[in-house]
Scaffold this active site. Structure first.
Site, short mmCIF file in Angstrom:
data_model
loop_
_atom_site.label_atom_id
_atom_site.label_comp_id
_atom_site.label_asym_id
_atom_site.label_seq_id
_atom_site.Cartn_x
_atom_site.Cartn_y
_atom_site.Cartn_z
N LYS A 1 -44.68 18.72 11.56
CA LYS A 1 -44.30 17.31 11.65
C LYS A 1 -43.90 16.77 10.27
O LYS A 1 -42.99 15.93 10.17
CB LYS A 1 -45.46 16.49 12.22
CG LYS A 1 -45.21 14.98 12.29
CD LYS A 1 -43.98 14.61 13.11
CE LYS A 1 -43.96 13.17 13.55
NZ LYS A 1 -44.10 12.17 12.52
N GLU B 1 -35.84 14.03 8.78
CA GLU B 1 -35.49 12.68 9.23
C GLU B 1 -34.97 11.83 8.06
O GLU B 1 -33.99 11.10 8.19
CB GLU B 1 -36.73 12.05 9.86
CG GLU B 1 -36.56 10.64 10.37
CD GLU B 1 -37.89 10.12 10.88
OE1 GLU B 1 -38.44 9.21 10.22
OE2 GLU B 1 -38.41 10.62 11.90
#
Length: 343
Positions: free
Chosen positions: A189, A196
């Protein structure tokens, strides 16, 4: 299945809602009683302390912690460990640094307790879209809790299946994976959030170039008054750069062409920094991700249209409220602005 949830903010409350919609039983707690009271009206059992939470759960107990990384999560995990019995499990669904997960898992294992780290992506839209989850921890315990993870996951949906996946873990197609041992879920993550940053920065810079094509400094016949909201919209349809981040950008631009309500101040929640640190440890060049992180630091000193678009995207997918129009408390330096809550 019964589960306790601690931390009922933007994501924690919606995780409870999605689980209850799937038929699971939720016992919820937050230091602020209001979100628990709201969830109680929807079918949850709200309690006033961690002690009450643990007492309300049947063994083997499972508690999902959805709190910002750092001191508050550390203290919550320690408190739960002191209240748990052998075989109970804590899931950290926030954005904890993966090395802290490894340490915690070892400490809890000595007490006969299970620790699962679950990188959770989906933001404020997860209650409807589902949550993409990257899970680390003991395989047997992850399997036992599969009804929880499968209920939270988005499912196959209308995304075309990837050719050649025969014989591979079917959970990935449903939107969740068991990444490996303790720490691996949050590590995956962490890198996800680093990527991102880079994707968001690419959109922000591209739209800034489009918007400034009518500058007086350019030759008159090379100036274009481009409709940026329309460009964002057309790129959503059939373009190779289409994505959910572009969807959010198009939504923000349609509502406010100049992004006037956004200051351009862009926070970083910590995972970008940790991703760059991991790249350094592994000697992996990460020019784009590093540059995107540094741009966020600079955004706290001066604000461009592109940085406003970054703020707009963060608001769209996570409900993040940036540093308004004022300077960060204590000065202009990016180093003085600590990491905020998870994205």
């Amino acid at each position: 299945m019964q589960i306790g949830i601690v931390g009922l903010g933007r994501m924690g409350g919606n995780i409870a809602r999605r689980l209850m919609k799937a038929g699971h039983s939720c016992v919820v707690y937050d230091a602020n009683p209001k979100p628990g009271q709201d969830l109680a009206k929807e079918g949850a059992k709200a309690v006033g302390s961690l002690e009450e939470l643990v007492k309300a759960l049947d063994a083997p107990r499972t508690v999902w912690s959805m709190l910002p990384a750092g001191k508050i999560t550390e203290e919550t995990v320690e408190a739960l460990a002191g209240l748990f019995e052998t075989g109970d499990t804590v899931i950290d669904g926030g954005n904890t640094f993966y090395k802290d997960d490894i340490r915690r898992a070892k400490a809890l294992a000595k007490k006969g307790l299970n620790y699962i780290d679950c990188g959770t992506s989906g933001g404020v839209w997860g209650v409807e879209r589902g949550y993409c989850m990257m899970i680390g921890g003991p395989a047997d315990e992850v399997k036992r809790l599969d009804p929880i993870f499968s209920a939270l996951a988005p499912g196959l949906g209308d995304i075309p299946r990837t050719a050649g996946r025969d014989g591979l873990d079917p959970r990935a197609e449903q939107g969740y994976i068991h990444a490996g041992p303790s720490g691996s879920g949050h590590f995956v993550k962490m890198v996800h959030n680093g990527i991102e940053y880079g994707l968001m920065q690419a959109y922000a810079e591209g739209f800034d170039i489009l918007r400034n094509k009518n500058l007086p400094a350019l030759p008159e016949d090379e100036r274009f008054e481009l409709n940026v909201p329309d460009i964002a919209e057309v790129w959503r349809r059939g373009s190779v750069v289409s994505s959910w981040l572009l969807d959010l950008s198009a939504m923000a631009l349609a509502k406010d062409h100049d992004l006037s309500k956004f200051s351009g101040y862009v926070d970083d929640s910590g995972e970008g920094r940790w991703t760059v640190e991991a790249a350094i440890e592994e000697a992996v060049p990460a020019e784009v991700l590093t540059s995107a992180l540094y741009t966020r630091f600079r955004s706290r000193q001066e604000h461009t249209f592109g940085e406003k678009l970054l703020s707009a995207m963060r608001s769209g997918f996570g409900g993040h409220v940036e540093g308004a129009l004022e300077k960060p408390p204590g000065g202009d330096s990016a180093a003085e602005a600590p990491p905020k809550a998870a994205e």
